[in-house]
Design a protein around this motif. Structure first.
Motif, PDB file in Angstrom:
ATOM      1  N   ILE D  82       0.868  -1.179   0.000  1.00  0.00           N
ATOM      2  CA  ILE D  82       0.000   0.000   0.000  1.00  0.00           C
ATOM      3  C   ILE D  82       0.907   1.231   0.000  1.00  0.00           C
ATOM      4  N   ILE D  90      -2.972   4.098  -2.160  1.00  0.00           N
ATOM      5  CA  ILE D  90      -3.152   3.276  -3.353  1.00  0.00           C
ATOM      6  C   ILE D  90      -2.786   1.849  -2.988  1.00  0.00           C
ATOM      7  N   GLY D  91      -3.686   0.920  -3.291  1.00  0.00           N
ATOM      8  CA  GLY D  91      -3.390  -0.464  -2.951  1.00  0.00           C
ATOM      9  C   GLY D  91      -4.635  -1.309  -2.965  1.00  0.00           C
ATOM     10  N   PRO D  92      -4.566  -2.481  -2.364  1.00  0.00           N
ATOM     11  CA  PRO D  92      -5.618  -3.482  -2.513  1.00  0.00           C
ATOM     12  C   PRO D  92      -6.943  -3.117  -1.859  1.00  0.00           C
ATOM     13  N   ASN D  94      -8.659  -0.267  -1.905  1.00  0.00           N
ATOM     14  CA  ASN D  94      -9.545   0.721  -2.527  1.00  0.00           C
ATOM     15  C   ASN D  94      -9.225   0.813  -4.011  1.00  0.00           C
ATOM     16  N   LEU D  95      -9.829   1.758  -4.687  1.00  0.00           N
ATOM     17  CA  LEU D  95      -9.528   2.030  -6.086  1.00  0.00           C
ATOM     18  C   LEU D  95      -9.306   3.525  -6.212  1.00  0.00           C
ATOM     19  N   THR D  96      -8.285   3.909  -6.929  1.00  0.00           N
ATOM     20  CA  THR D  96      -7.882   5.311  -6.977  1.00  0.00           C
ATOM     21  C   THR D  96      -8.126   5.884  -8.368  1.00  0.00           C
ATOM     22  N   ARG D 259       0.594  -8.386 -11.042  1.00  0.00           N
ATOM     23  CA  ARG D 259       0.026  -8.972  -9.811  1.00  0.00           C
ATOM     24  C   ARG D 259       0.765 -10.240  -9.403  1.00  0.00           C
ATOM     25  N   PRO D 265       1.546  -1.790  -6.154  1.00  0.00           N
ATOM     26  CA  PRO D 265       0.265  -1.442  -6.771  1.00  0.00           C
ATOM     27  C   PRO D 265       0.453  -1.109  -8.251  1.00  0.00           C
ATOM     28  N   ILE D 267      -1.650   0.811 -11.605  1.00  0.00           N
ATOM     29  CA  ILE D 267      -2.816   1.508 -12.156  1.00  0.00           C
ATOM     30  C   ILE D 267      -2.654   1.559 -13.681  1.00  0.00           C
ATOM     31  N   ASP D 293      -5.381  -1.270  -9.495  1.00  0.00           N
ATOM     32  CA  ASP D 293      -5.675  -0.546  -8.258  1.00  0.00           C
ATOM     33  C   ASP D 293      -6.175   0.862  -8.526  1.00  0.00           C
ATOM     34  N   ARG D 335     -14.394  -3.678  -4.428  1.00  0.00           N
ATOM     35  CA  ARG D 335     -13.557  -2.528  -4.078  1.00  0.00           C
ATOM     36  C   ARG D 335     -14.392  -1.267  -4.069  1.00  0.00           C
TER      37      ARG D 335
END
Lengths: 338, 338, 338, 338
Positions: D82, D90-92, D94-96, D259, D265, D267, D293, D335
């Motif tokens: 994260i 930013i990380g597993p 949530n979604l940014t 992954r 992370p 994007i 992410d 998410r």
């Protein structure tokens, strides 16, 4: 068509090009810029077929402004097409799952897989009877025997069926047994085969060539359609790039690009695109999210012993799980699998 | 073949893989590193055909150590091969120029070109009777009529002849009229055609596919050779890359790479590689400098009106000039054109 | 610039685009075809900078007709340029060999190599003091200490010298010690570095980026030249493609393409292009045959222990043999090494 | 590491290689196959740094079995990382969404966009103050003035901020004003910049180079991490291929590949990947479906007049609509945007 002249083209040469255009029955519009003169060509371009304008004096290059494919072009056919395959259809009203083994290996194998994928929601059974393999020493398929098993599987399960064809003789056999034929990536520019598929009138899945541009792909569709067969579905299956982490690179952008350039349905094959089982599910979801009309997924009852492409095949439970996930994605896109 | 296990593979899984290898009649050599265990597999790999070792538990990936092509492999045939075509030959003792129009357009056109290229030093006449064209609306060739003109041109000039074949029927026709058949880039993995060319025994020029790796190309040669036809000549004609300044990107390194991997002769086609006339001569010289056994060059008596590929065709005087230059390059490499 | 309208663009939208052009002080030439209308834009394109014509209603796409690079463009500077480096020069009158180790490892190593390559005919000594390495754990170079050894080697042998720079600080150091700086493939679009190299006025070798088009490459040269530094030499060193038999794919066509588009000298680096020693000599000969102004070759007194790129380095006797062969090729092209 | 010997390697040479390994303090495991002998090397590979095993007699090639990147490797850090950026992460979990203009053009422009994207759901504001442009004659950015506007926008809206850095001096300026710095595709192998970003400790978005393999990308991350900065987020933005229908080809498979290989992370930037506004929304949905992410999207209050990349920018209402759609996709993946 636009002709761009060289920066210091003489006015004699510009006039010469203009006259050449006019002598061939077209109109030339000159536009003299500060650096270069360009000449817009108006009229039926077929009149210039076999003329090489690039070789006229002081011509720098030619810029085509219209596509060479017409029948597959959305500009002249704005509504998306629907292709009927057996008792199902592929197009904007639904989402299609094609599933089955890379290669048909036995009657029992095929029936086991057919029953399972039917239950999970597939509507078309795929299975290879004629396998184009990189090495001549790899398993080449059961040929007509495999086609017969497809017919049986269809009769028992009600699934429509699809097999790849690789030659005139395999095409002639396939149309007797299966509902749709596939032209594979390696044969996308086997124009003889495209014409024969066109003349057959049979529904056809046209895979994108390994290094084919989208324009070349639509021109390949044009070969089939120009023979009177409008039943063409496109299939993006990954293109060749420098990246080796996946077998090919799935060009997911091809889905919206094809949407804007063509009215033909398009599906995605995440199995061949990646060559790795673990990446099939995320890419299948992408296909739906990008707006594809369906997917084609390799599934096998025992991937560890599959005679072809085992490492990218889903097991039957994995496929069932995937189909469930895709259902939710389909709903978001206002579609249903059927 | 080497099996690379995952970093934290359990010893049970390592043993399971070892037993799997041994149960299939091969030997497994374990090598336990600090991070990973690798397993060397010794024995006849055909026993593992149809097994997907990648799917055994804790297997990370498989590294092949031997090539799948055998007949075309230099390791098992160290001497370079010579292929006889009509009354000439292609191989290490000489340098071959193939020249002629992209498409055969008329008897007169072909005879004019044939006489001129003969005089300039070509030994093989090329000419397309069956044209694979991206668009179905482009000129597709004179077919058998064109083949007859090739035969006449050969009889008058003594040149050997080569034509592209694109299907079973064009192959059957071509072997009656010309000395060598060509399998084009678009058909390099049309395995059905490769097999039929193999069974014909006719000398064949196998062009590299637009996005084919060198290994895939040699495997395509293997398809022909496995049917009993050793008369295969390879032709590098440019590969597809992101660069658009040339039609394709000539992979000139392929010449020394093929030399080290295969005993088959290799020639270069600078015309299709670039698509631009001005670049043909420098690249033809490169072909000789890189060690190729010859070149294939498009030449036309009137490129501005050529029905196919005019912009990349040399005029007859340009070709004559090129042939003279190449002669000096050939001598530097200790070779002669013949 | 040409604006291509959509097939069914309304005449209002066509007029709107026309007015937009005219309101910005340019002239619009309409050419109404059967399928589409095109609009030629005449005048100073800088007036449209920051306008996105693609987004005007019913615009399909924009076709640029002139290149964005001017100073490096042959159209405005027809004579080939000559770049002076130390007491030698690079350009149409001679052929230049740059040779030396990938990385400078010690004073003794560099002096041994410098003396040998000088004797064989090289005029510029290459050697890396700042190494851009894919992994941070690889040897990164002797930095300023290495530059000092270059200076010494130059003083003893009379060779001109070249070192790669990778940052402002390495550039500042390098111009004190060496005659030419190199911007490597990985930094071809490090525009900050390009500008600083431009301001330094120092002769610079600009390697082509791994995936740079020829247009991007000439635009990178433009960054340097726009700061007032005309002393730019281009270096083709292989591009990234799908083929893995060589480290990169030497785009030998780039030599004649650059010749036609730019007046800047161009050399070829066959060592980085292939990554394999056995392929260096054939490709070096190709460079001369294609019309390059020189080559850059990695040479090492003990490749098996080279700290960087040993497998592609020639031994000193191999380099001597190559230089002799190249001499004959140079003569064929009417050039001499010096 | 595995050493593959040539087919007819003499036993002396095999022993020589074995002794070379052992003399360097490692262990060699021989595995003698029917065609070739392979040698597994066990021990600390750093002991072989600077040795070129490829050049030992009868060695055919070397197969690495472990990756050269360690800190970014999932094998040694199984949990996903994260990265905190301002008051978001930013990380597993949530979604940014990062949104904003390609280039910052004025205070007013930036504030208008910032307020709008905040309202639609973005948590990070992007905006270019230093623009790497292909041509030196294109707009190059407002530099430090732009950074100040970012700071103001952040203070008013609470958005975290990100700007690209292209040099030491822009990095020094950026870390004073913004929460995250971006290393762009063109600088992915500007190792000097990577090290400086590493030493800064500032959160960094590392875009994939235009032709970078996934391994090279993770090695670039390693440069940053090796300097003690673990706050690295990867950004897939399309790779260069032969297809020209889109500006680049989005390699969506890179998401699941990263992954599996890394804990960092990742994007996706659909704007630069395609260069066409109409394709941004479908590809943004793909990013979520593939498991990314977050996404980075170019948005502009008036794309027709954007000074950079207008044609690919979404208008503010288009962005708002996209954000709503993505919300439903995020939920499917379990998410939430935040």
């Amino acid at each position: 068509m636009i002709i761009v002249m060289k920066p210091h083209a003489s006015s004699e040469h510009v006039q010469e090009v203009k006259h050449f255009i006019e002598n061939n029955g077209l109109t030339a519009h000159l536009s003299q810029g500060e650096e270069v003169t360009i000449i817009g060509v108006v009229g039926d371009k077929k009149k210039l077929s076999g003329k090489n304008l690039e070789l006229l004096p002081d011509v720098d290059h030619i810029v085509p402004v219209t596509e060479s494919y017409k029948l597959s072009n959305r500009k002249f056919h704005p509504e998306p097409s629907i292709v009927k395959v057996g008792n199902t259809e592929i197009g904007p009203n639904n989402l299609t799952i094609m599933a089955g083994p890379c290669a048909i290996e036995s009657e029992e194998q095929l029936m086991t897989i057919a029953r399972a994928v039917k239950k999970s929601g597939a509507t078309i059974l795929r299975g290879g009877a004629y396998k184009p393999r990189t090495s001549p020493y790899s398993f080449q398929g059961l040929e007509e025997e495999g086609l017969r098993y497809m017919k049986e599987a269809s009769e028992e399960t009600g699934l429509a069926t699809i097999c790849e064809v690789i030659s005139t003789s395999s095409l002639e056999a396939a149309i007797k047994y299966v509902d749709m034929v596939q032209v594979g990536a390696r044969n996308m520019q086997n124009f003889q085969l495209l014409r024969e598929v066109g003349r057959s009138g049979h529904p056809v899945l046209l895979k994108r060539g390994m290094a084919a541009t989208i324009d070349e792909w639509l021109n390949a569709a044009e070969y089939i359609m120009a023979e009177g067969n409008p039943n063409v579905v496109l299939c993006e299956r990954g293109i060749r790039t420098y990246e080796t982490a996946t077998r090919n690179t799935l060009d997911i952008s091809a889905v919206p690009v094809i949407r804007s350039k063509s009215h033909l349905p398009i599906i995605v094959d995440p199995s061949h695109a990646t060559g790795v089982r673990a990446y099939v599910a995320p890419l299948a979801k992408c296909a739906i999210a990008a707006g594809a009309d369906g997917i084609m997924v390799e599934t096998h009852n025992n991937p560890a012993c599959a005679l072809s492409d085992g490492p990218q095949s889903l097991t039957l439970p994995q496929f069932d799980e995937l189909a469930k996930m895709l259902d939710a994605y389909a709903k978001l896109e206002g579609r249903e699998f059927s």
